[in-house]
Write a protein that holds these residues in place. Sequence first.
Motif, PDB file in Angstrom:
ATOM      1  N   HIS A   1     -45.755 -18.356   0.546  1.00  0.00           N
ATOM      2  CA  HIS A   1     -45.536 -17.159   1.231  1.00  0.00           C
ATOM      3  C   HIS A   1     -44.244 -17.435   2.164  1.00  0.00           C
ATOM      4  N   THR A  15     -39.443  -6.687  -9.877  1.00  0.00           N
ATOM      5  CA  THR A  15     -40.499  -7.925  -9.910  1.00  0.00           C
ATOM      6  C   THR A  15     -40.590  -8.185 -11.442  1.00  0.00           C
ATOM      7  N   GLU A  19     -47.379  -9.720  -9.186  1.00  0.00           N
ATOM      8  CA  GLU A  19     -47.127  -8.781  -8.222  1.00  0.00           C
ATOM      9  C   GLU A  19     -46.444  -9.485  -6.809  1.00  0.00           C
ATOM     10  N   ARG A  20     -45.951  -8.688  -6.067  1.00  0.00           N
ATOM     11  CA  ARG A  20     -45.624  -9.171  -4.799  1.00  0.00           C
ATOM     12  C   ARG A  20     -46.442  -8.398  -3.605  1.00  0.00           C
ATOM     13  N   TYR A  22     -46.624  -7.695   0.501  1.00  0.00           N
ATOM     14  CA  TYR A  22     -45.862  -7.714   1.729  1.00  0.00           C
ATOM     15  C   TYR A  22     -46.741  -7.430   2.989  1.00  0.00           C
ATOM     16  N   THR A  47     -48.362  -3.639  -1.879  1.00  0.00           N
ATOM     17  CA  THR A  47     -48.472  -4.266  -3.245  1.00  0.00           C
ATOM     18  C   THR A  47     -47.444  -3.616  -3.943  1.00  0.00           C
ATOM     19  N   LEU A  68     -44.297 -12.212   3.014  1.00  0.00           N
ATOM     20  CA  LEU A  68     -44.290 -11.845   1.419  1.00  0.00           C
ATOM     21  C   LEU A  68     -45.035 -12.969   0.908  1.00  0.00           C
ATOM     22  N   PHE A  69     -45.926 -12.282   0.089  1.00  0.00           N
ATOM     23  CA  PHE A  69     -47.026 -13.420  -0.802  1.00  0.00           C
ATOM     24  C   PHE A  69     -46.338 -13.213  -2.155  1.00  0.00           C
ATOM     25  N   MET A  70     -45.968 -14.430  -2.988  1.00  0.00           N
ATOM     26  CA  MET A  70     -45.455 -14.157  -4.473  1.00  0.00           C
ATOM     27  C   MET A  70     -45.577 -15.311  -5.013  1.00  0.00           C
ATOM     28  N   GLU A  71     -45.776 -15.532  -6.218  1.00  0.00           N
ATOM     29  CA  GLU A  71     -45.518 -16.547  -7.051  1.00  0.00           C
ATOM     30  C   GLU A  71     -44.148 -17.269  -7.277  1.00  0.00           C
ATOM     31  N   ASP A  74     -41.883 -16.686 -10.229  1.00  0.00           N
ATOM     32  CA  ASP A  74     -41.359 -15.208 -10.586  1.00  0.00           C
ATOM     33  C   ASP A  74     -40.582 -14.993  -9.837  1.00  0.00           C
ATOM     34  N   ASN A  75     -39.604 -15.559  -9.297  1.00  0.00           N
ATOM     35  CA  ASN A  75     -38.443 -15.089  -8.479  1.00  0.00           C
ATOM     36  C   ASN A  75     -37.235 -14.927  -9.045  1.00  0.00           C
TER      37      ASN A  75
END
Length: 75
Positions: A1, A15, A19-20, A22, A47, A68-71, A74-75
């Motif tokens: 995060h 993306t 998924e991301r 917020y 989402t 922000l929560f994301m892998e 994947d950015n």
Amino acid sequence: HSVLKRLVDSGEVKTKEAERIYYILEGKGEFTIDGSTTQVQRDDVITVPPNTTYDYKPTGDETLKVLLFMELWDN
């Protein structure tokens, strides 16, 4: 995060395979996801699905602060 602060619109991003998510910590703003705009405020959750173009920006004078929560891959 990560915690992001945004004072102005910085343009669309897309993306990739994940998924991301917020979480709105402070302020008011709007998210535009695949052309559909949603107003957001404190405690809202947004989402963004994989392979989706989106943007977000503050609406008003205050900073839009989001979590922000994301892998990371994947950015």
